[in-house]
Design a protein around this motif. Sequence first.
Motif, PDB file in Angstrom:
ATOM      1  N   PRO A 377       0.797  -1.148  -0.039  1.00  0.00           N
ATOM      2  CA  PRO A 377       0.091   0.006  -0.003  1.00  0.00           C
ATOM      3  C   PRO A 377       0.918   1.272   0.049  1.00  0.00           C
ATOM      4  CG  PRO A 377       0.046  -1.063   2.187  1.00  0.00           C
ATOM      5  CD  PRO A 377       0.751  -1.777   1.097  1.00  0.00           C
ATOM      6  N   PRO A 378       0.227   2.541  -0.217  1.00  0.00           N
ATOM      7  CA  PRO A 378       0.956   3.537  -0.150  1.00  0.00           C
ATOM      8  C   PRO A 378       1.794   3.847   1.046  1.00  0.00           C
ATOM      9  CG  PRO A 378      -1.216   4.070  -1.190  1.00  0.00           C
ATOM     10  CD  PRO A 378      -1.060   2.666  -0.519  1.00  0.00           C
ATOM     11  N   SER A 379       2.818   4.417   1.177  1.00  0.00           N
ATOM     12  CA  SER A 379       3.721   4.502   2.317  1.00  0.00           C
ATOM     13  C   SER A 379       3.146   5.023   3.810  1.00  0.00           C
ATOM     14  CB  SER A 379       5.090   5.323   2.012  1.00  0.00           C
ATOM     15  OG  SER A 379       4.767   6.755   1.400  1.00  0.00           O
ATOM     16  N   HIS A 380       2.308   5.894   3.335  1.00  0.00           N
ATOM     17  CA  HIS A 380       1.693   6.819   4.365  1.00  0.00           C
ATOM     18  C   HIS A 380       0.437   5.789   5.304  1.00  0.00           C
ATOM     19  CE1 HIS A 380      -1.129   7.759   1.254  1.00  0.00           C
ATOM     20  NE2 HIS A 380      -2.192   7.714   2.232  1.00  0.00           N
ATOM     21  N   LEU A 381       0.262   4.660   4.545  1.00  0.00           N
ATOM     22  CA  LEU A 381      -0.591   3.775   5.296  1.00  0.00           C
ATOM     23  C   LEU A 381       0.084   2.726   6.179  1.00  0.00           C
ATOM     24  CD1 LEU A 381      -3.381   3.349   2.321  1.00  0.00           C
ATOM     25  CD2 LEU A 381      -3.190   5.056   4.247  1.00  0.00           C
ATOM     26  N   SER A 382      -0.520   2.201   7.308  1.00  0.00           N
ATOM     27  CA  SER A 382       0.315   1.219   8.138  1.00  0.00           C
ATOM     28  C   SER A 382      -0.893   0.083   8.466  1.00  0.00           C
ATOM     29  CB  SER A 382       0.604   1.717   9.184  1.00  0.00           C
ATOM     30  OG  SER A 382       1.782   2.723   9.086  1.00  0.00           O
ATOM     31  N   PRO A 383      -1.292  -0.552   7.355  1.00  0.00           N
ATOM     32  CA  PRO A 383      -2.398  -1.722   7.690  1.00  0.00           C
ATOM     33  C   PRO A 383      -1.564  -2.873   8.714  1.00  0.00           C
ATOM     34  CG  PRO A 383      -1.344  -1.816   5.531  1.00  0.00           C
ATOM     35  CD  PRO A 383      -0.897  -0.800   5.848  1.00  0.00           C
TER      36      PRO A 383
END
Length: 751
Positions: A377-383
């Motif tokens: 996912p995009p780097s600013h997301l932390s799933p």
Amino acid sequence: MIKGAVSVCSVVDQTSFLYHARFPDLSAVNTCGNSSFLPCKSGSKVPDYGNHLLLLQGKDKITPRAAYRIPPDSEDAQRQSSSDSSDDQLFVFPDNDENLEEPRKRRAASKIQSRIDLQQIAKKLGHQVTILDKLKAVHLHILAMEQWNASRLKLCHQNYSASAINMLHYLALKSLDTEQIKEELSSIGLMNLETINTHVLSSLSGCIEMLINSRPDSLLGLKVSTEGLPVQQHLDNKNVDLGMTAMVKKASSDRDLLLGKLQSLKKAHIMVTVGQEAAENDTQITDLISSGATIFRINCAHGNTELWSKIITTVKRCSHLLEKPCQILMDLAGPKLRTGRLKDGPCVVKISPKRNALGRIIRGAQVWLSPQGAGLPPSHLSPDVILQVDGEEFLSKLEVDDSVRFTDARGKQRSLRTISKYPVFSGAGFMAECSKTAYVESGTALYIKEKGKKSSVGFVVSVPPAEQFVRLRVGDLLVLTRDSSDKQDTSPCSAVGTHKMTCPCGYLFDSVKPGDPIAFDDGKIWGVIKGTSISEVVVTITHAGPKGTKLGSEKSINIPQSNIRYEGLTSKDLMDLDFVAAHANMVGISFIRDVHDIVVLRQELSKRKISKLGVVLKIETQGGFEKLPLLILEAMKSGNPLGVMIARGDLAVECGWEKLADIQEEIMSICSAAHLPVILATQVLESLVKTGVPTRAEITDAANGRRASCVMLNKGKHIVKAVSTLDTILNSQCTNAKAELKPLMLINRVG
């Protein structure tokens, strides 16, 4: 520490027959009437880099004392006719050695007979020795070191002639106790001996000339020019410029040759370790390069040529698109001891919502849904969990606030609620939330609840196998067995508190003995060997976490007190070297222990006619640290770009945690003198990489990386953020920091 003194007249007398003709300016020194004395280090725990006979003055008498040395010309000539592998030996010059050449016997006897004269000179001078006299003695001492090792210097490639000489000058300087000189130089505002590593001889010569010219009787003493002395005719009549300017340029050019040129006035490179994720996701590589990464490291201990090719292709493509050049370093696996491979667990992932101390849910688990092959996912997301979905129609109909139903691996009915949507490669990705614990496996069907009927179906694919491990606690027994087959080990527990793992390296079983300490996973787990056999080693765990510590597949094993003899390059390394030479810019040589390892490497590079591939010597053993000068001199025999990596993980375990700071400092100093770029590695900003928040100690540790040419980061969930932070720490301009400091205005009030 034994207090002693090195007599200039003794040093000059011992070596004048060797270099009098090459250094005619030294004849101006009055070796008897103007002797000067310097203390010599003794009893130090760090390696002593002295290399020729020194006469030490004790309380009542002067006695000869020897430090280890590199063999002189005559011995080198004999040893060169034999195998190169003998070059790693360090010879001691004993007081009574019957095997020494006869001329040297006579010289040694002459020195001993002159003890009384030396004592009388010392008593006569008393406290009249000046700082100029002491600097002259130091000057003569480092030139003697150079001449003593002249034959070895001649073997160095012309690209490294000046660097090898300067390193020997530095080692000669380090062999002396110069504390008093440092204080005296500081008191009169002259040079600091701690900062002249890169240009030892020219700095000493310049300081001596300054002191001489400041005296009315400037005709006395050593008269040399800082411009004239550094360029000397030696090493087969080749001009070697030892001037300060040339040395500084040499250090800079060697760094650029190995690591590549830095852009935008940056001070240090940032290296990032990458693996499978880099081959699957262009976005992450792009983000890493944009954040400041300039070098990517691939560990040949993991993966295969197909995976490595994908990673390198991805890096080069992203580098080209961003117009930011990047280098590739590939580490050969080396003969490192590792735990064996465990059987893969089931291909299932656990989705767990966050709970408080009472077990109540405070936040649902964050799940990323994306098309198959879309990557991270995009780097600013932390799933918390990443699920790849096979189903183009399903994903095209999925919208924000939809409820996705599925049946988990236990037969439980669960649902996901989509909360946001993002564009990704080949479609769109969704961040969803799950409020109940679920176990999702490959093949799980996903449905969208839509007006009482099921819509099109998507299927979860490519769920990685769960990582297997054993959890070790203090007092547990761990049985290490030989890996006798290609099948992976299940590591069963044969009894309560007893675990079993394999070790594919036979060196372990052939060399260890009961009582030896043993460490796993870079020192996270420690134990003591209780018993050994041809096929098993039994270990009692003595240190682990309070709740136990996980030990998984391919984790490091260190036995600091053993005498295990490894082969320099394994058969796998030799096969990988062909791929590395064709696709990478640098090769890292792991677990170097002695000069023989470098000899084998040079032979393999020469056999393959590889002259432009950069070589990085990874220092991660006690032997590698203690023999670092010899390793460097041996590596300098070829013209390949050269550098050193301080692999602090294994180095700390093998040498002791409490010694790591001093060892790191010593390695950096030696490499600075040899003009070699240094890569600082292992656990830099580790907490930031893993959790997203750094510790205070990590920030200061990263700041120490400003002294290195490159700092390496390992893989982690927040690696992009860590690269950006490290780039700020390493390359922030001092002027920016100074601008934030407001001057303190003192106002005198008259009232």
